[in-house]
Design an enzyme around this catalytic site. Structure first.
Site, PDB file in Angstrom:
ATOM      1  N   ASN A   1      -3.326  -4.177  -1.938  1.00  0.00           N
ATOM      2  CA  ASN A   1      -3.356  -5.075  -0.787  1.00  0.00           C
ATOM      3  C   ASN A   1      -1.988  -5.704  -0.589  1.00  0.00           C
ATOM      4  O   ASN A   1      -1.130  -5.116   0.042  1.00  0.00           O
ATOM      5  CB  ASN A   1      -4.449  -6.133  -0.884  1.00  0.00           C
ATOM      6  CG  ASN A   1      -4.665  -6.806   0.454  1.00  0.00           C
ATOM      7  OD1 ASN A   1      -4.401  -6.200   1.490  1.00  0.00           O
ATOM      8  ND2 ASN A   1      -5.104  -8.044   0.463  1.00  0.00           N
TER       9      ASN A   1
ATOM     10  N   THR B   1       0.880  -1.153   0.000  1.00  0.00           N
ATOM     11  CA  THR B   1       0.000   0.000   0.000  1.00  0.00           C
ATOM     12  C   THR B   1       0.917   1.202   0.000  1.00  0.00           C
ATOM     13  O   THR B   1       2.097   1.062   0.341  1.00  0.00           O
ATOM     14  CB  THR B   1      -0.848  -0.064   1.295  1.00  0.00           C
ATOM     15  OG1 THR B   1      -1.600  -1.253   1.256  1.00  0.00           O
ATOM     16  CG2 THR B   1      -1.749   1.120   1.504  1.00  0.00           C
TER      17      THR B   1
ATOM     18  N   THR C   1      -3.954   1.169  -2.494  1.00  0.00           N
ATOM     19  CA  THR C   1      -3.430  -0.170  -2.212  1.00  0.00           C
ATOM     20  C   THR C   1      -3.727  -1.172  -3.317  1.00  0.00           C
ATOM     21  O   THR C   1      -4.720  -1.047  -4.030  1.00  0.00           O
ATOM     22  CB  THR C   1      -4.032  -0.705  -0.887  1.00  0.00           C
ATOM     23  OG1 THR C   1      -3.462  -1.970  -0.571  1.00  0.00           O
ATOM     24  CG2 THR C   1      -5.543  -0.863  -0.963  1.00  0.00           C
TER      25      THR C   1
ATOM     26  N   SER D   1     -11.292  -2.044   5.282  1.00  0.00           N
ATOM     27  CA  SER D   1      -9.908  -1.582   5.151  1.00  0.00           C
ATOM     28  C   SER D   1      -9.401  -1.030   6.482  1.00  0.00           C
ATOM     29  O   SER D   1     -10.179  -0.708   7.379  1.00  0.00           O
ATOM     30  CB  SER D   1      -9.866  -0.472   4.096  1.00  0.00           C
ATOM     31  OG  SER D   1      -8.587   0.122   4.036  1.00  0.00           O
TER      32      SER D   1
ATOM     33  N   ASP E   1      -9.237  -8.930   1.843  1.00  0.00           N
ATOM     34  CA  ASP E   1      -9.598  -8.092   2.993  1.00  0.00           C
ATOM     35  C   ASP E   1     -10.994  -8.421   3.528  1.00  0.00           C
ATOM     36  O   ASP E   1     -11.406  -7.909   4.566  1.00  0.00           O
ATOM     37  CB  ASP E   1      -9.516  -6.600   2.633  1.00  0.00           C
ATOM     38  CG  ASP E   1      -8.118  -6.026   2.876  1.00  0.00           C
ATOM     39  OD1 ASP E   1      -7.291  -6.724   3.484  1.00  0.00           O
ATOM     40  OD2 ASP E   1      -7.855  -4.888   2.466  1.00  0.00           O
TER      41      ASP E   1
END
Ligand code: DON
Length: 562
Positions: A392, A372, A390, A443, A414
């Site tokens: 991830n 990120t 991001t 998030s 996520d």
């Protein structure tokens, strides 16, 4: 040699001063792009968008066209806007999509490859921010990124080595572009990305192409050919959402940050609200006592994160209650002044507004991943942007779209993939964060702005999964409680606790050997690790208005101003 090494380290020890404008990012070329954009008459949004696109070129591990993020903007007139361009699950996604017939998690299914990809939001978010608040033409703002992709740039040592990621080699296009088919790039070599340059040109020409045009069709076809779920309809239906930023106060300063579907702003404010009841200044930065109280506050905020947080378009999130100072006061009563509270004995104090909800939801374990990037900008007029984006995991799903030259996210990870199984970041979350069509995964990204007497004071954020929240909190406390300058606050050794696992993570360097046994004796299981995070921050000197840039030396970033 010695002299230049000293200069380099001195640079990372003090904030970079500038009279008018500042950009802080993880990469010098992206910061320079942002600063040049403002010199050419652009404002903070133009600079953030220009730097954001530049990061998609020079920082492929995290900068992106194939991911998503959040942009927090405070205009010089005091108006605040928050753009949510988080990725969302494709329409064909379902709660059990990463489980086998026996209900077990299929290893890496939500992390690597085409099925891990959620509908990207970055292009829509950057383009919308630029259209609504930018002063320059999109083409002008994207030109530096196009040039960096087409003409190439010299790779730094860390970038060249990051490209050796083994999982990238699993995908032919990623292996060809980022690893020259195994003939790895070395430090100083020029890295050119002609396909990415062409894609950026197409976006600059017609930004709608990415979601509604030929680019959308090529992207969806490539994903489906690879076994992914994203369709042209998913792309056409993607919408950026403007949300109301969360706001609170800390010792008289105003703190503004990300609302759900990020847990960041709420967990940050809940932590700070609990801490407000203690005289941290008197206890001292990184003393065993101040670490203890901070960790116990993190533990409680993460406990609530696990239970209540998710996409608010699917399940209401009790934001106002969680950031209520009365609720924090109740939590504070449960903190032992000297001993750690074991996570499994933690009980939420009675608080009417939350009690009913709490009984209906059981916390469950999920995971989160590794890359990120955050950037902060302040322009000459005093407009400010904090933006975190991001993919991830580092390089996301590791899939590069054939012919289009950019990497795709693995943001599906996520979500709560399976109740009771921890995510990439060891995070626990509730069924409220289960996968559902068109839903945004929870998030931790925490772009934040702090005001002093209604005037811009700090602009900050960081990568690091769950540790983003503790990193941002520790930097705010560094400045407000411990009187550190913004660079000292960024540099200060980090520590983190997230309820589960029940451990106290500390950076390996910087803590006094006298402090650690005090913490162990207080009941903490200590886990010392390498560094994490990459805080890219700006402070505005309240007396002079000077912009003070603080990039995180841990990741080789750079703040550039004028
Ligand atoms: O949105 C999130 O919380 C995660 N996808 C962020 C991942 C991250 O920060 C990894 N960074 N090192």
């Amino acid at each position: 040699m010695l002299f230049s090494a000293c200069l380099a380290s001195a640079e990372g020890m003090r904030p970079v001063h500038a009279r008018r404008a500042m950009v802080a990012t993880v990469h010098e070329l992206a910061s320079q792009t942002g600063a040049d954009t403002m010199r050419a008459g652009g404002n903070a949004v133009d600079a953030a968008v220009a730097a954001g696109f530049a990061l998609a070129v020079v920082h492929p591990a995290a900068g992106n066209l194939g991911g998503g993020g959040f942009l927090l903007l405070r205009l010089a007139n005091g108006e605040v806007h928050f753009l949510d361009f988080r990725e969302k699950a494709p329409a064909k996604a379902s709660a059990g999509m990463y489980l086998d017939a026996k209900g077990n998690v299929i290893p890496q299914a939500s992390q690597i490859g085409y099925r891990a990809v959620a509908v990207p939001g970055s292009v829509a978010g950057l383009v919308e921010a630029q259209r609504r608040w930018g002063k320059l033409a999109l083409k002008q703002v994207m030109e530096p990124a196009i040039r960096l992709a087409r003409d190439g740039f010299a790779l730094r040592y860390a970038d060249a080595h990051a490209l050796r990621d083994e999982l990238l080699a699993q995908f032919a296009e990623s292996k060809r572009i980022f690893q020259r088919n195994g003939n790895y790039y070395e430090q100083g070599e020029i890295f050119r990305q002609p396909e990415l340059a062409r894609t950026l040109e197409r976006i600059a020409q017609d930004p709608d192409d990415f979601y509604h045009g030929a680019l959308a069709r090529e992207l969806a076809a490539a994903i489906q050919q690879g076994g992914g779920l994203i369709s042209t309809d998913d792309l056409a239906n993607y919408k950026v959402v403007e949300r109301r930023a969360v706001r609170g106060t800390y010792r008289g300063y105003q703190v503004i940050s990300a609302p759900p579907p990020s847990s960041g702003g709420v967990a940050l404010l809940e932590t700070l609200n609990i801490l407000e009841g203690y005289d941290l200044h008197a206890l001292g930065s990184r003393s065993a006592k101040s670490i203890h109280l901070t960790v116990e506050s993190f533990r409680r905020a993460f406990f609530d994160r696990a239970e209540f947080m998710s996409d608010p378009d699917f399940t209401p999130v009790p934001v106002a209650q969680l950031i209520d100072k009365q609720f924090a006061a109740r939590w504070r009563e449960s903190i032992d002044p000297v001993r750690a509270t074991p996570s499994d004995s933690l009980k939420r104090p009675k608080f009417e507004a939350l009690d009913q909800l709490a009984s209906t939801r059981a916390p469950m374990a999920v995971r989160e991943g590794g890359n990120t990037t955050h950037l902060s900008v302040v322009d000459p007029q005093g407009n400010a942007v904090a933006m975190t984006t991001t993919l991830n995991d580092s390089f996301g799903s590791r899939v590069t779209v054939p012919g289009l030259g950019f990497l795709l996210n693995d943001e599906m990870d996520d979500f709560t993939v399976k109740p009771g199984v921890a995510n990439l970041y060891g995070l626990i979350q509730s069924a409220a964060n289960a996968i559902a069509p068109n839903k945004r995964p929870l998030s931790s990204m925490t772009p934040a702005i702090v005001l002093k007497d209604e005037r811009l004071f700090l602009v900050l954020g960081s990568p690091g999964g769950a540790t983003i929240i503790s990193t941002v909190a520790n930097i705010i406390m560094g400045v407000i409680d411990f009187g550190l300058d913004i660079q000292q606050a960024v540099n200060a050794p980090r520590f983190h606790q997230q309820w589960v696992p029940d451990e106290l993570r500390l950076e390996k360097f910087g803590f006094s050997p006298d402090t650690l046994p005090l913490l162990s004796n207080g009941g903490y299981e200590l886990k010392q690790t390498g560094y994490w995070g990459d805080a890219e921050c700006i402070a505005v000197d309240p007396r002079t208005g000077d912009r003070l840039g603080a990039s995180d030396g841990r990741n080789g970033g750079r703040a550039i101003g004028f």
